[in-house]
Design a protein around this motif. Structure first.
Motif, PDB file in Angstrom:
ATOM      1  N   ILE A 286       0.846  -1.204   0.000  1.00  0.00           N
ATOM      2  CA  ILE A 286       0.000   0.000   0.000  1.00  0.00           C
ATOM      3  C   ILE A 286       0.878   1.249   0.000  1.00  0.00           C
ATOM      4  CG2 ILE A 286      -1.848   1.235   1.231  1.00  0.00           C
ATOM      5  CD1 ILE A 286      -2.638  -1.548   0.067  1.00  0.00           C
ATOM      6  N   GLU A 287       0.564   2.149  -0.929  1.00  0.00           N
ATOM      7  CA  GLU A 287       1.316   3.403  -0.996  1.00  0.00           C
ATOM      8  C   GLU A 287       0.358   4.517  -1.412  1.00  0.00           C
ATOM      9  OE1 GLU A 287       4.005   3.502  -4.472  1.00  0.00           O
ATOM     10  OE2 GLU A 287       3.172   1.543  -4.986  1.00  0.00           O
ATOM     11  N   SER A 288       0.841   5.748  -1.306  1.00  0.00           N
ATOM     12  CA  SER A 288      -0.001   6.875  -1.705  1.00  0.00           C
ATOM     13  C   SER A 288       0.415   7.281  -3.125  1.00  0.00           C
ATOM     14  CB  SER A 288       0.227   8.013  -0.712  1.00  0.00           C
ATOM     15  OG  SER A 288      -0.417   9.149  -1.201  1.00  0.00           O
ATOM     16  N   PHE A 289      -0.557   7.434  -4.020  1.00  0.00           N
ATOM     17  CA  PHE A 289      -0.212   7.816  -5.407  1.00  0.00           C
ATOM     18  C   PHE A 289      -1.381   8.545  -6.059  1.00  0.00           C
ATOM     19  CE2 PHE A 289      -2.047   3.607  -5.363  1.00  0.00           C
ATOM     20  CZ  PHE A 289      -2.898   3.580  -6.456  1.00  0.00           C
ATOM     21  N   ARG A 322      -5.352  11.927  -5.002  1.00  0.00           N
ATOM     22  CA  ARG A 322      -4.478  10.996  -4.278  1.00  0.00           C
ATOM     23  C   ARG A 322      -5.309   9.794  -3.854  1.00  0.00           C
ATOM     24  NH1 ARG A 322       0.296  11.944  -5.427  1.00  0.00           N
ATOM     25  NH2 ARG A 322       1.126  10.376  -4.039  1.00  0.00           N
ATOM     26  N   MET A 323      -4.671   8.684  -3.849  1.00  0.00           N
ATOM     27  CA  MET A 323      -5.310   7.510  -3.252  1.00  0.00           C
ATOM     28  C   MET A 323      -4.259   6.643  -2.583  1.00  0.00           C
ATOM     29  SD  MET A 323      -6.336   5.067  -6.510  1.00  0.00           S
ATOM     30  CE  MET A 323      -7.104   3.762  -5.567  1.00  0.00           C
ATOM     31  N   GLN A 324      -4.724   5.845  -1.608  1.00  0.00           N
ATOM     32  CA  GLN A 324      -3.832   4.941  -0.878  1.00  0.00           C
ATOM     33  C   GLN A 324      -4.254   3.530  -1.199  1.00  0.00           C
ATOM     34  OE1 GLN A 324      -2.701   4.953   3.033  1.00  0.00           O
ATOM     35  NE2 GLN A 324      -1.168   6.438   2.398  1.00  0.00           N
ATOM     36  N   SER A 325      -3.424   2.846  -2.000  1.00  0.00           N
ATOM     37  CA  SER A 325      -3.798   1.481  -2.376  1.00  0.00           C
ATOM     38  C   SER A 325      -2.549   0.781  -2.912  1.00  0.00           C
ATOM     39  CB  SER A 325      -4.898   1.545  -3.435  1.00  0.00           C
ATOM     40  OG  SER A 325      -5.530   0.311  -3.582  1.00  0.00           O
ATOM     41  N   ASP A 326      -2.748  -0.364  -3.557  1.00  0.00           N
ATOM     42  CA  ASP A 326      -1.605  -1.054  -4.143  1.00  0.00           C
ATOM     43  C   ASP A 326      -1.511  -0.598  -5.604  1.00  0.00           C
ATOM     44  OD1 ASP A 326       0.012  -2.929  -5.519  1.00  0.00           O
ATOM     45  OD2 ASP A 326      -0.270  -4.361  -3.870  1.00  0.00           O
ATOM     46  N   VAL A 434     -10.709   5.291  -1.676  1.00  0.00           N
ATOM     47  CA  VAL A 434      -9.606   6.255  -1.746  1.00  0.00           C
ATOM     48  C   VAL A 434      -8.486   5.784  -0.816  1.00  0.00           C
ATOM     49  CG1 VAL A 434      -8.945   8.627  -1.168  1.00  0.00           C
ATOM     50  CG2 VAL A 434     -11.098   8.175  -2.326  1.00  0.00           C
ATOM     51  N   GLU A 435      -8.934   5.236   0.334  1.00  0.00           N
ATOM     52  CA  GLU A 435      -7.945   4.761   1.291  1.00  0.00           C
ATOM     53  C   GLU A 435      -8.209   3.293   1.587  1.00  0.00           C
ATOM     54  OE1 GLU A 435      -6.450   6.353   5.533  1.00  0.00           O
ATOM     55  OE2 GLU A 435      -7.149   7.799   4.056  1.00  0.00           O
ATOM     56  N   TYR A 436      -7.251   2.462   1.259  1.00  0.00           N
ATOM     57  CA  TYR A 436      -7.425   1.022   1.479  1.00  0.00           C
ATOM     58  C   TYR A 436      -7.469   0.716   2.982  1.00  0.00           C
ATOM     59  CZ  TYR A 436      -6.167  -3.850   2.054  1.00  0.00           C
ATOM     60  OH  TYR A 436      -6.143  -5.155   2.457  1.00  0.00           O
TER      61      TYR A 436
END
Ligand code: ADP
Length: 448
Positions: A286-289, A322-326, A434-436
């Motif tokens: 999981i990262e922010s992109f 922005r989103m936090q996922s794989d 948006v956020e895992y």
């Protein structure tokens, strides 16, 4: 209150009360006994002395046959007892057979005065009876057998006696019916239990077969991948001229080798990813992109883009998203959808966009391609399922891309939906949080 007591002659009162008591006891036995034979036996023992019968018997129709077998016997002469078990009465024959087949009470006041019963006279004198009354064991649905009482002397059978015997035979019929219903229920229940166990066995076997298949696929794809990457590596080297200059013909042939090998490698990769996913061996990074960047990456890695089909990526307004996922998995999903859009859109255009609504990132890939018939819209998400399943398929592919993509999307907490109509095009929508947020039960579902 003045009650006028009617005097009943002692004898009648006695008999009436004894009859009532007997009926009450028989009904009680009917309600409490486990086996119908117990009720029959009890009823014969209680009633025979009341009506003055020397002996009595109950016969039940054999399932689906024309004969009745003895189900209970009272007071039969000792020397006949050993044969009772084998005794069979044909329906329609003799007083009991007639009572059952014609569903009526058959009375024989004197066997020796009845010409039609000459066959019986020998048995009658040997066994010591002279009169018989046989009653059908009848229920609403049919006749189950007969009960017969045998008398030593000639008998007139008065109305009261017949009434009592009627009550008793009705009670016996109800008992036999209850027993056969219970037996049927028992049998159905046993069959249900058996088929449940069989289903359970099949389910376990299917699970095991599936596990073995996944294991086999994972091993095979892994084993295939290694030599194939070596083949590709050497082919690239030769293409680059490291093994000497190439003729045009060699270059073309090598080009075909690489493109076929790359296709094979993609297929193996898909298979490997899918089986890894199903075996629960997947790890998320999981990262922010920026989802827009992921979309552009997917466009770059999608295969089969055609020159005369335009690709539009809708620009996003002002602030970057922005989103936090794989990220790599998101790119993988989108690249699969875009490759499909390229593959199944011979002319027209493809539009891709990103938007954020209510905590969900929504990626849309829309094409003006061949579209998908409503009945196929669910199955294409299953493994190895393609709309065109013919041997000479027009479009290549493994049928794994959507299965893999949907599982990945679900693993990331979202899903893929589809709107499509044949010849009008398809719109695939990927919605991801948006956020895992990890969720073990959801992950288990996505992996199953
Ligand atoms: P593959 O494309 O490798 O056959 P997929 O799982 O990606 O496997 O797709 C399954 C099937 O769904 C395809 O074979 C095709 O019949 C149908 N399909 C997928 N995407 C589209 C699309 N954009 N337009 C029309 N049909 C599609």
């Amino acid at each position: 209150m003045n009650a006028t007591r009617v005097r009943i002659p002692v004898d009648t009162e006695d008999t009436a009360i004894r009859e009532l008591v007997a009926v009450r006891e028989i009904v009680h036995a009917f309600l409490t006994a486990d086996r119908p034979e117990e009720v029959f036996q009890f009823a014969l023992e209680r009633v025979s002395p009341l009506v003055g019968a020397s002996f009595a018997s109950v016969y039940l129709v054999e399932r689906g046959e024309e004969v009745m077998r003895l189900a209970a016997a009272y007071n039969w002469p000792e020397r006949f007892r050993p044969f009772l078990g084998q005794m069979r009465v044909r329906l329609g024959r003799g007083p009991s057979g007639e009572a059952a087949s014609e569903r009526r009470v058959v009375q024989v006041p004197d066997v020796f005065a009845d010409k039609s019963l000459t066959d019986w006279q020998e048995a009658a004198s040997e066994m010591g009876f002279r009169a018989i009354i046989a009653l059908p064991l009848q229920t609403r649905t049919g006749v189950l057998g007969a009960v017969a009482f045998y008398f030593a002397a000639t008998e007139g059978f008065d109305r009261v006696e017949r009434g009592l015997l009627r009550i008793v035979s009705d009670q016996m019929a109800a008992t036999a019916e209850k027993a056969s219903l219970i037996e049927e229920l028992r049998r159905a229940n046993a069959a249900l239990v058996e088929s449940n166990a069989e289903l359970e066995r099949q389910y376990v076997a299917a699970l095991e077969a599936r596990r073995l298949k996944d294991e086999f696929l994972a091993n095979m794809s892994h084993e295939l991948r290694t030599p194939l990457t070596a083949v590709l590596g050497y082919t690239y080297l030769i293409q680059e001229g490291l093994a000497g200059p190439l003729t045009d013909e060699q270059r073309t042939t090598l080009g075909q080798v690489t493109s076929s090998s790359e296709r094979l490698l993609t297929l193996i990769d898909d298979l490997l990813d899918l089986t890894t996913l199903k075996r629960g061996e997947v790890t998320l990074h999981i990262e922010s992109f920026d989802p827009m960047t992921a979309l552009h990456e997917a466009v770059a890695s999608a295969r089969g883009r055609q020159k005369d089909v335009e690709l539009h990526i809708a620009p996003v307004s002002d602030t970057p998203l922005r989103m936090q996922s794989d990220r790599r998995k998101v790119v993988r999903i989108l690249a699969n959808l875009l490759s499909n859009a390229f593959k199944f859109t011979p002319r027209g255009e493809i539009r891709a966009s990103v938007a954020i609504h209510d905590g969900m990132v929504r990626f849309t890939v829309q094409d003006t391609g061949i579209g998908i018939a409503p009945e196929a819209q669910d199955v294409i998400f299953d493994e190895f399922r393609q709309v065109d399943g013919s041997v000479t398929r027009r479009y290549g592919g493994s049928g794994l891309g959507l299965a893999l993509s949907r599982r990945l999307a679900r693993l990331l907490g979202g899903d893929i939906t589809l709107r499509s109509a044949p010849a009008e095009g398809s719109t695939f929508i990927v919605e991801l949080p948006v956020e895992y947020v990890p969720d073990a039960s959801r992950e288990a579902l996505a992996l199953s």
